[in-house]
Design an enzyme around this catalytic site. Sequence first.
Site, mmCIF file in Angstrom:
data_model
loop_
_atom_site.group_PDB
_atom_site.id
_atom_site.type_symbol
_atom_site.label_atom_id
_atom_site.label_comp_id
_atom_site.label_asym_id
_atom_site.label_seq_id
_atom_site.Cartn_x
_atom_site.Cartn_y
_atom_site.Cartn_z
ATOM 1 C CE LYS A 1 -13.778 6.358 1.011
ATOM 2 N NZ LYS A 1 -12.943 6.489 2.234
ATOM 3 C CB THR B 1 -9.952 5.141 -1.031
ATOM 4 O OG1 THR B 1 -9.398 5.527 0.230
ATOM 5 C CG2 THR B 1 -9.314 3.854 -1.489
ATOM 6 C CG HIS C 1 -1.975 -1.000 1.225
ATOM 7 N ND1 HIS C 1 -3.247 -0.773 0.729
ATOM 8 C CD2 HIS C 1 -1.963 -2.271 1.652
ATOM 9 C CE1 HIS C 1 -3.968 -1.867 0.878
ATOM 10 N NE2 HIS C 1 -3.208 -2.800 1.434
ATOM 11 C CE LYS D 1 -2.258 11.088 2.850
ATOM 12 N NZ LYS D 1 -2.967 10.203 1.898
ATOM 13 C CE LYS E 1 -6.266 14.072 -0.022
ATOM 14 N NZ LYS E 1 -6.345 12.864 -0.812
ATOM 15 N NE ARG E 2 -3.298 10.463 9.905
ATOM 16 C CZ ARG E 2 -2.969 9.581 10.862
ATOM 17 N NH1 ARG E 2 -3.804 8.599 11.167
ATOM 18 N NH2 ARG E 2 -1.833 9.689 11.506
#
Length: 822
Positions: free
Chosen positions: A666, A662, A363, A560, A554-555
Amino acid sequence: GMQCEDDRTGIGVETLKRAFLDNLFYVQGKFPALATKHDYYMALAYTVRDRLLQRWVNTAAIYTQQGSRTVAYLSAEFLMGPHLGNNLINLGIYNQVQQAMTELKLDLKELLAKEEEPGLGNGGLGRLAACYLDSLASLEIPTLGYGIRYEFGIFDQLIRNGWQVEKTDKWLRYGNPWEIARPEWAVSVKFGGRTEAHKNAQGRYRVRWIPHKVVLGIPYDTPILGYKVNTANTLRLWKAEAPESFDFEAFNRGNYYGAVDQKVTSENLTKVLYPNDETYEGKQLRLEQQYFFVSCALQDMLRIMLRQKLPLEQFHEKFAVQLNDTHPAIAVAELMRLLLDEHDMDWEPAWEITQKTFGYTNHTLLPEALEKWSLKLFSSLLPRHLEIIYEINWRFLEQVRHKFGTDEGRIGRLSLIDENDGKFVRMAHLACVGSHKINGVAALHSELLQKTTLLDFYEFFPEKFTNITNGVTPRRWIVLSNPKLTNLITSCIGDNWIKHLEDVQRIETYAEDPGFQQEWQQIKRENKVNVAEILLDRTGVKVDPDSLFDIQVKRIHQYKRQHLNILHAITLYNQIKQNPNLDITPRTLIFAGKAAPGYYIAKLIIKLINSVAEVVNKDPDIGDRLKVVFLPDYNVKNSQPIYPAADLSEQISTAGKEASGTGNMKFAMNGALTIGTLDGTNIEIRNAVGAENFFLFGLTTEDVGALRLTGYRPREYYKENPQLKQAIDQIASGYFSHGDRSLFKPLVDLLLDKDPFMLMADYQPYIDCQQQVSQTYRDRDRWLQMSILNTARMGKFSSDRAIREYCQQIWKVQPVPVQLAA
Ligand code: 26R
């Protein structure tokens, strides 16, 4: 005619009311005048649980009778989210229950809000496991999810003075109606000590492990119901306990505290989830947790085989065991140990069974996330497993020599033992050698695995490698989160799309229909009004539901790039300040996410977002044209209203860093448009929805590599770009920190000197792309058409599709339909 439904299984409104009041009385011990909202939640939960149990017991009976081949999904994290709403959807009784509650003068929404979610995961990997359990049950695949029953899940996040503060998550405080303890299936797990040789009945050498301590594993089972099927699978989470609650010897010597000591230490094992995401720490307790749940799981599978009188040679035929990243990779050595030492098998058959049993999903490519355990720690905790790993390694490297000759460089790179800088066991290598299939979680990620991180393994056994692009469950992420959109879609094309998301494509014919567009827009607006109320309630910030809702949840992580998003916020702010009459598209920037408690820069990014928000939101020159909000305590429950309210989904990681993502799925399923880089599943989402319906910007993975090689100089971008320079200078000068120049200095220095995630290079392309977004949003019809097409074309990203691929390519497992006994 008269029909009498059973109170434990009936689903008519009258029956549900009767059963609910009965549970309030006999389970909660309350009558309505004394009952709290929480009592009502519990009564409803038990009412739903009764209906689950009927399906669960029937499912177990059929699996036992048929000896069905079973998937065992091993994961250190399961981020399930609240159970009640999801179970109502999957049972198909949401509307009846809503009516029953209304007739009892109760509000179902309020009761749903009472559930404490089991936050037994950090982020993507844990939530993926939860989506996969939903799809496995919905596709009627016999499955056991195995994991840890953490007493404290991921911490609750508070924001104090703009900083993240962590609070322990006491999710079990008021009891958990969804689990059933199964102490009769407890197992023992050994730790530490030493090994010794002995001879078995045939005079062959065997090894005995004499442990230093033993811990008991108690399974707690939660039923996982599929959507509109009778299949209810099991999530089996293990709690650690001391083998006996008292050390009676110590007790008799008068040492009461010493006697409970051992109990306390054993129970510490499953106390708390490690809140680190993507940063490995070599902590002993973490290795203990991993070995503990893996050993419990494998012993449990062996118990099931023995009960069904199956020979252990058929282990791989009975079970397909999936390793969710390397966290459970010790399973490879543990299955070998169980077969060799405890069941007297020889090495060759045991090894063949082991390899045929496991599949390994990777992952992440981030080097700092790759698990390796120092030999010192490993040998002190798992001495027997280290011997087994040496033997596996020795045999493996012999094969490598046979195929490639003595290429010491290659052998060093492939070895299960890292000897570069101290000695370590490499868990990804153990997982690769011990599995028959290795998969990445998006096309790009799988390609990069083969070309970089696992290149040597790919060259040695290319046939093991495959890709399975992630997916998410449309039950939780559309039907439960977005009931209005669900009703609109169903009114047009029926409800088959909920099981077969490819079918949602059929709404494409409505993409340009003005009536449909009107309803689509109305639903999005209502969902935005809902989030505006939540934001006002939780943060005190009032936002305009007619502004463009631009969301990144998100985290918090440098890769990111939440800080790239905030640079855009500052840029918009400066544009308005320079030209107070500027006619820009009004925007609301929404952020949410947790930072690992020890991740200093991530916590500083949260502080920066809140600091920019403070300045922007109170500036009268800005008005309703720009708002910045940080929503505290992002978790599954808090996220459910967010996706349906988004106009724009921020998926802006540095290319090559986000394995899949992911959240991106969504959002797009709920009609948000994506602004994103060519990273992870963004690439596949863009291919599916069409390039013209996706806002693409930024460096590609190749560009990133090339720029690094030629020498990346982030400060040059800053010097040459006045807008960028102004934004950075403001952060550095204390403009957002009440004049404090030291506060954000570490972040500013990092960006100008190293910028490991290349924000400086991607800044202008990002700003330009955001300008395109603003322009497009002004063309209402065009935006609506794009939004509808995004939802319509997301069929591929259902976790049902992903699970079908796992079943066919990796697990070789078939559906087992369940009928309810009459
Ligand atoms: C070892 C340790 C501290 C640790 C490393 C990594 C703990 C947790 C993680 C989380 C990683 C494995 C993770 O969650 N990865 C995410 O998996 C998602 C599901 O496949 C992807 O969508 C997402 O891109 C990826 O970051």
